[in-house]
Design a protein around this motif. Structure first.
Motif, short mmCIF file in Angstrom:
data_model
loop_
_atom_site.label_atom_id
_atom_site.label_comp_id
_atom_site.label_asym_id
_atom_site.label_seq_id
_atom_site.Cartn_x
_atom_site.Cartn_y
_atom_site.Cartn_z
N THR A 23 -13.34 1.59 0.49
CA THR A 23 -12.37 1.41 1.54
C THR A 23 -11.23 2.40 1.35
O THR A 23 -10.99 2.85 0.23
CB THR A 23 -11.82 -0.03 1.55
N SER A 24 -10.57 2.72 2.46
CA SER A 24 -9.40 3.59 2.38
C SER A 24 -8.22 2.75 1.90
O SER A 24 -7.34 2.38 2.67
CB SER A 24 -9.11 4.22 3.74
N ALA A 63 -13.00 -5.30 10.78
CA ALA A 63 -13.14 -6.55 11.53
C ALA A 63 -13.81 -7.66 10.74
O ALA A 63 -14.43 -8.56 11.33
CB ALA A 63 -13.91 -6.30 12.84
N ARG A 64 -13.69 -7.64 9.44
CA ARG A 64 -14.24 -8.73 8.66
C ARG A 64 -13.49 -8.89 7.35
O ARG A 64 -12.71 -8.01 6.96
CB ARG A 64 -15.74 -8.53 8.40
N ASP A 65 -13.74 -10.04 6.72
CA ASP A 65 -13.12 -10.34 5.44
C ASP A 65 -14.01 -9.89 4.29
O ASP A 65 -15.23 -10.03 4.34
CB ASP A 65 -12.90 -11.86 5.30
N PHE A 66 -13.34 -9.36 3.25
CA PHE A 66 -14.03 -9.03 2.00
C PHE A 66 -13.32 -9.76 0.87
O PHE A 66 -12.09 -9.77 0.81
CB PHE A 66 -14.01 -7.52 1.75
N TRP A 67 -14.15 -10.35 -0.03
CA TRP A 67 -13.61 -11.13 -1.14
C TRP A 67 -14.14 -10.60 -2.47
O TRP A 67 -15.31 -10.21 -2.56
CB TRP A 67 -14.03 -12.59 -1.01
N CYS A 81 -9.18 -11.88 -4.91
CA CYS A 81 -8.55 -10.83 -4.12
C CYS A 81 -9.30 -10.71 -2.80
O CYS A 81 -10.49 -11.05 -2.70
CB CYS A 81 -8.48 -9.51 -4.85
N HIS A 82 -8.60 -10.23 -1.80
CA HIS A 82 -9.13 -10.23 -0.43
C HIS A 82 -8.54 -9.08 0.35
O HIS A 82 -7.38 -8.70 0.15
CB HIS A 82 -8.76 -11.55 0.25
N LEU A 83 -9.34 -8.54 1.25
CA LEU A 83 -8.79 -7.66 2.28
C LEU A 83 -9.59 -7.84 3.56
O LEU A 83 -10.75 -8.25 3.53
CB LEU A 83 -8.80 -6.20 1.81
N PHE A 84 -8.91 -7.55 4.64
CA PHE A 84 -9.53 -7.62 5.96
C PHE A 84 -9.59 -6.21 6.51
O PHE A 84 -8.56 -5.54 6.67
CB PHE A 84 -8.72 -8.52 6.89
N THR A 85 -10.80 -5.72 6.71
CA THR A 85 -10.99 -4.39 7.25
C THR A 85 -12.33 -4.34 7.98
O THR A 85 -13.21 -5.15 7.71
CB THR A 85 -10.93 -3.32 6.14
N ASN A 143 -4.74 -0.38 3.40
CA ASN A 143 -5.07 -1.79 3.50
C ASN A 143 -3.97 -2.69 2.99
O ASN A 143 -3.36 -2.41 1.96
CB ASN A 143 -6.34 -2.11 2.69
N THR A 144 -3.74 -3.80 3.69
CA THR A 144 -2.99 -4.91 3.10
C THR A 144 -3.93 -5.64 2.15
O THR A 144 -5.07 -5.93 2.49
CB THR A 144 -2.50 -5.87 4.19
#
Length: 114
Positions: free
Chosen positions: A26-27, A100-104, A94-98, A31-32
């Protein structure tokens, strides 16, 4: 996107731990990034997040004790946890939304006990 969390463990009340979450695919700098936690039998709750610009947000229960930071060069987000309490015991994700979906991340166990 892959998130790899580490740093959990067993600590006595009043102690400290630092969690790390390394991101791949991911970039990252745009990302938040979030930290969540889930205690047994409870829902997963947001603990803290940090925006691409470095703005931070904390759950009331951890304000003044936890600090979230990021190192964009290392593509890593950190959660420094101080003055830990038994009620901080949980699996931390930890989590990010990118895209259009969630990654954990896989979660790391934090246990605060004497």
């Amino acid at each position: 996107v892959q998130l790899q969390a580490s740093g959990g463990g067993l600590v006595q009340p009043g102690g400290s731990l630092r969690l790390s979450c390394a991101a791949r695919g991911t970039s990252f700098k745009f990302n938040t990034m979030d930290w969540y936690r889930q205690a047994p039998g409870k829902q997963r709750d947001l603990v803290a997040n940090i925006t691409s610009g470095g703005g931070t947000n904390y759950a009331d229960s951890v304000k003044g004790r936890f600090a979230i930071t990021r190192d964009n060069a290392k593509r890593t987000v950190y959660l420094q946890m101080n003055s830990l309490k038994p009620e901080d015991t949980a699996v931390y994700y930890c989590h990010l939304f990118t895209r259009a979906r969630d990654f954990w991340g896989q979660g790391t166990q934090v246990t605060v006990s004497s």
